[in-house]
Motif scaffolding. Structure first.
Motif, PDB file in Angstrom:
ATOM      1  N   SER B  41      62.931 -12.745  30.750  1.00  0.00           N
ATOM      2  CA  SER B  41      63.200 -12.360  32.128  1.00  0.00           C
ATOM      3  C   SER B  41      61.940 -12.006  32.901  1.00  0.00           C
ATOM      4  CB  SER B  41      64.190 -11.210  32.167  1.00  0.00           C
ATOM      5  OG  SER B  41      63.781 -10.235  31.261  1.00  0.00           O
ATOM      6  N   SER B  42      60.814 -11.880  32.200  1.00  0.00           N
ATOM      7  CA  SER B  42      59.581 -11.770  32.969  1.00  0.00           C
ATOM      8  C   SER B  42      58.498 -12.511  32.202  1.00  0.00           C
ATOM      9  CB  SER B  42      59.182 -10.312  33.179  1.00  0.00           C
ATOM     10  OG  SER B  42      58.246  -9.923  32.217  1.00  0.00           O
ATOM     11  N   PHE B  43      57.406 -12.813  32.909  1.00  0.00           N
ATOM     12  CA  PHE B  43      56.335 -13.566  32.262  1.00  0.00           C
ATOM     13  C   PHE B  43      55.703 -12.763  31.124  1.00  0.00           C
ATOM     14  CE2 PHE B  43      56.031 -16.118  36.262  1.00  0.00           C
ATOM     15  CZ  PHE B  43      56.220 -17.350  35.663  1.00  0.00           C
ATOM     16  N   ASP B  44      55.612 -11.436  31.309  1.00  0.00           N
ATOM     17  CA  ASP B  44      54.814 -10.637  30.380  1.00  0.00           C
ATOM     18  C   ASP B  44      55.589 -10.049  29.205  1.00  0.00           C
ATOM     19  OD1 ASP B  44      52.554 -10.896  32.110  1.00  0.00           O
ATOM     20  OD2 ASP B  44      53.613  -9.515  33.434  1.00  0.00           O
TER      21      ASP B  44
END
Lengths: 300, 552
Positions: B41-44
């Motif tokens: 759900s997020s790049f990181d």
């Protein structure tokens, strides 16, 4: 542990829907006898099933005894079942998720009363990909009577009471369904939504890619040009070879001594292709699930 | 700005089913929730951690894996020191990419002896469906394949591998790629790959160019071309010109965790010298041999011939007279010997044969009995190893052998026997790589290698993550022999055993170190001169430690 009980609830719902028989089990544990088709999806043993079918055997259905907390002593597990501790990401859980995903790709559902009109419900995965990746799971509903599109519908639909059988007393609006048309409409809407998003990530990725590509070019140009220099210098006039030159030649032989077909240009092209493959920003849109829902009112 | 791709497999599936979706709504919801469970759900984010129930990585391992994925963009040199779990880091990175759907096809190239271990660890620890390569068809049959690099570089395997695209390639013991003229290096260079992880504890062994070659595989041009690299970064073979600049350039492709950086608690190391006085006969043998070697050494050097067998003999005679017999026999067969030399050698051989008892071995037996716990005895020589096993058995101590040449299965079996049945494991150096023996905390160095890196690898077998007790290291030191100097140098001067090298592996070319030692011993006339030269050597090591690559 709340997450553990989430897992418990998930498994319970899963086994209910796939038609497993629940056997008595202590609190915090699940004991289920599973039908053969489900068994095949939850345990990876194709040769066993091949043998069963070839020999016309009829073994009793498998019983699973699942516990959801390491502290729980499995005291009442039936003899045929080996107690299994279920943790997030464990093998069995991953199989259950996978089974749910295949079985849940398509569905049709009804509200229990009223004048029902058909909607196509889509789950779409939108992935922003460069060398990293970010996913979004979006849900859409298309009203098949007037082709109006609604977004973010799952949040609302989970709250409604829906059933699998067509209700006896409901009036259903008959509509011819053109799947191609619906898909086209869906993809158009998704595209519009995607375009409205913040695309700084793509700009950054593109910039990084271009940066890397220019570094690469710079590097290979420096090698190739020094190679030309070396050739030029090899004229008989210049006999005193500078130390630097030997180094350059060393660098060359690194590549030239390799197989004849593999030149430095080939290496450059390969590295370039790899960079683009790895870093180029891409958006992937993938409709994953579709359901036909007969609803008494618009989903949102 | 971006490429836009629409995947239409759902439409196709639907058409095959006859255009009308049917199925249970409850399952539809379950599928939706399952998909959400492991969404990037997020790049990181690092999503694989939630999916690895059986594994609790150390913070530095998670940190490293995240850094490789998020900052180094998946092409990196993982160069942690021995014992910090580089394999776990590589596994985490692979798992993360698999779960994010960024990797489907993976190739893991490792030394032949580690193929099964890697396959097993990926399956058990990471729930990654990896297969060990068996034959020509494996390449196309499996998505995630572990293979021996030496098999892979040969046809028909080589061409099979080169004709495919790999989302990720992982190379373990990547120092085998240090030379760009080797087939190993060329294979990796020509492979078509998206992500690339090179795993090694020793990115530089002898020459700075090795680092250049490794990094050029990951990111060509990162250090400039070879000319620029030599000009900007290299002072001499092993000394960088501008460490600061090199460190920052290398930092963009390399992660190196060091033990001393903390975060990971290692138990204490307790080092002890076990002094030994030779019996009269043994001393006579030793002196005769040393004298012979000194004469021969000077002669050979003048003729510019190899002194290798002399170095070997000198070291063997410190280990046990038994170990030297083999080399003596071979040397006698050398046709270039003068009659005088041949007679001297025959005399030495007879002397060696007639030694009545073995002080060093008796000392081992006493020590093992006193320790009364699992012990690993390291020696450099197989002859010594066999001899030790025999002598231990004579005094009722159960021991097992461990050698580099053993196949994986045998290694595991020996490790198992040692853990459950025997008190002593007698290992030669090569037995080290990839075997973990944390259940044991007593190490006896029957003889010391002259190569600091190998010492660290010895101790690294027991002193690594997972060791709960302090580790005892007993170094045997025979008075009046070269061994005494070596122990003194390594233990007191360089303080190797306590500081935990890792530094040294980068600084010192092991070969150079060995040569320096030999020269010191052979060319010095007196004890005082030897001591002075060793002091100089250790000083060089210590000062270079602060300014060199080690700090990268």
């Amino acid at each position: 542990m709340p997450f553990q009980s989430d897992l418990y609830m998930y498994c319970k719902r899963y086994f209910e829907t796939v038609g497993a028989t629940f056997l008595p089990a202590q609190e915090g544990a699940l004991c289920v006898e599973i039908p053969r088709d489900v068994d095949k999806e939850l345990t990876d043993r194709p040769f066993y099933w091949m043998w069963v079918e070839a020999m016309n055997e009829n073994p009793p259905c498998t019983i699973l005894y699942l516990t959801f907390s390491p502290e729980l002593e499995p005291i009442d597990a039936p003899e045929r079942a080996k107690p299994e501790l279920i943790t997030p990401g464990c093998y069995r859980m991953m199989r259950i998720y996978a089974s749910a995903k295949t079985r849940g790709t398509f569905a049709s559902t009804y509200e229990s009363e009223g004048k029902l009109s058909p909607y196509a419900i889509f789950i779409v995965k939108i992935s922003l990909i460069s060398d990293r990746r970010q996913d979004f799971l979006e849900s859409y509903a298309i009203d098949l009577t007037n082709l109006q599109v609604y977004g973010n519908v799952m949040e609302h639909l989970t709250k409604r009471k829906l059933q699998d059988e067509r209700p006896l007393h409901a009036q259903i609006f008959p509509v011819p369904i053109d799947m191609d048309q619906i898909f086209t409409l869906l993809l158009q809407c998704v595209r519009l939504d995607v375009e409205e998003r913040d695309h700084t990530w793509a700009k950054d990725a593109k910039k990084r890619l271009e940066n890397e590509l220019s570094k690469l070019d710079h590097y290979y140009l420096s090698i190739l040009s020094s190679k030309e220099k070396v050739h030029a210098q090899q004229s008989p006039k210049e006999l005193d070879r500078p130390f630097e030159k030997t180094l350059i030649e060393n660098a060359q032989t690194n590549f030239e001594s390799t197989t004849n077909s593999w030149s430095i240009e080939a290496e450059r092209e390969l590295r370039k292709a790899e960079l683009i493959w790895r870093m180029e920003p891409k958006i992937e849109v993938r409709p994953q699930q579709i359901a036909l829902a007969y609803l008494a009112s618009a989903p949102v | 700005m971006y490429q836009y791709i629409e995947q239409m497999d759902l439409r196709k599936q639907l058409a095959e089913r006859g255009d009308m979706p049917a199925g249970k709504w409850a399952l539809f919801q379950l599928a939706y929730e399952a998909e959400k469970q492991f969404l990037s759900s997020s790049f990181d984010d690092f999503i694989c951690l939630g999916a690895l129930p059986g594994l609790v990585p150390f913070p530095h391992q998670i940190e490293t894996a995240k850094r490789v994925v998020n900052e180094l963009h998946g092409r990196a040199l993982l160069a942690d020191e021995v014992g910090l779990g580089k394999t776990i880091e590589a596994g985490l990175i692979l798992k993360e990419y698999l779960m994010r759907g960024l990797v489907k096809k993976a190739l893991i190239l490792v030394p032949a002896s580690l193929v099964l271990q890697w396959t097993r660890e990926l399956n058990e620890k990471f729930a990654i469906h990896a297969f060990a390569q068996r034959n020509e068809w494996s390449w196309t049959t499996y998505d995630i394949l572990v293979a021996s690099i030496d098999t892979t570089k040969r046809d028909p395997h080589r061409s099979a591998v080169l004709s495919q695209n790999y989302d990720i390639v992982i190379v373990d013991e990547a120092h085998k790629l240090k030379n760009s003229k080797t087939r190993n290096w060329q294979l990796i260079n020509q492979l078509r790959k998206k992500y690339l992880l090179l795993v090694t504890a020793t990115p530089v062994q002898n020459d700075m160019r090795e680092l250049f070659n490794l990094i050029n595989l990951l990111r060509p041009g990162q250090l400039g071309n070879q000319t620029a690299f030599q000009a900007n970064h290299v002072d001499s073979k092993r000394i960088p010109k501008n460490p600061q600049a090199l460190r920052s350039a290398v930092g963009e492709v390399m992660v190196r965790n060091r033990r001393e950086m903390g975060g990971v608690e290692f138990t204490e190391r307790l080092v002890e010298v076990v002094p030994i006085s030779l019996s009269k006969e043994e001393q006579l043998l030793y002196d005769t041999v040393t004298e012979f070697i000194r004469d021969a050494y000077v002669k050979l050097r003048e003729k510019k011939r190899s002194v290798l067998s002399l170095i070997t003999l000198q070291r063997e005679i410190c280990s046990s007279s038994y170990a030297a017999l083999g080399t003596l026999e071979t040397m006698q067969k050398d046709k270039r010997l003068t009659d005088q030399e041949r007679i001297a050698l025959t005399d030495i051989y007879h002397l060696a044969e007639s030694v009545p008892n073995y002080t060093k071995v008796n000392r081992v037996i006493d020590l093992v009995k006193k320790i009364d716990d699992k012990v690993i005895i390291f020696t450099e020589y197989r002859a010594t190893q066999d001899f030790l096993l025999y002598m231990l058995q004579q005094s009722g101590i159960k021991g097992v052998l461990f050698r580099g040449g053993y196949k994986r299965g045998k290694k595991d079996w020996m490790k198992d026997l040692f853990e459950h049945r025997a008190q002593v494991l007698i290992a030669t150096e090569a037995g080290g790589e990839g075997i973990n023996l944390q259940f044991c905390n007593q190490v006896i160095n029957f003889d010391l290698p002259w190569n600091p890196m190998r010492i660290e690898q010895r101790i690294g077998r027991v002193h690594r993550l997972g060791q709960t007790r302090p580790v005892y290291i007993h170094n045997f030191s025979t008075k009046g022999t070269i061994e005494e100097y070596i122990v003194h140098l390594l233990q007191d001067k360089i303080r190797m055993f306590e500081m935990v090298i890792g530094k040294l592996d980068v600084i010192l070319g092991p070969k150079a170190f060995e040569e320096d030692l030999m020269r010191t011993f052979m060319e010095s006339g007196s004890d005082a001169e030897i001591r002075a030269r060793l002091s100089a050597l250790s000083h060089r090591v210590q000062t270079s430690g602060t300014e060199q690559l080690a700090s990268v």
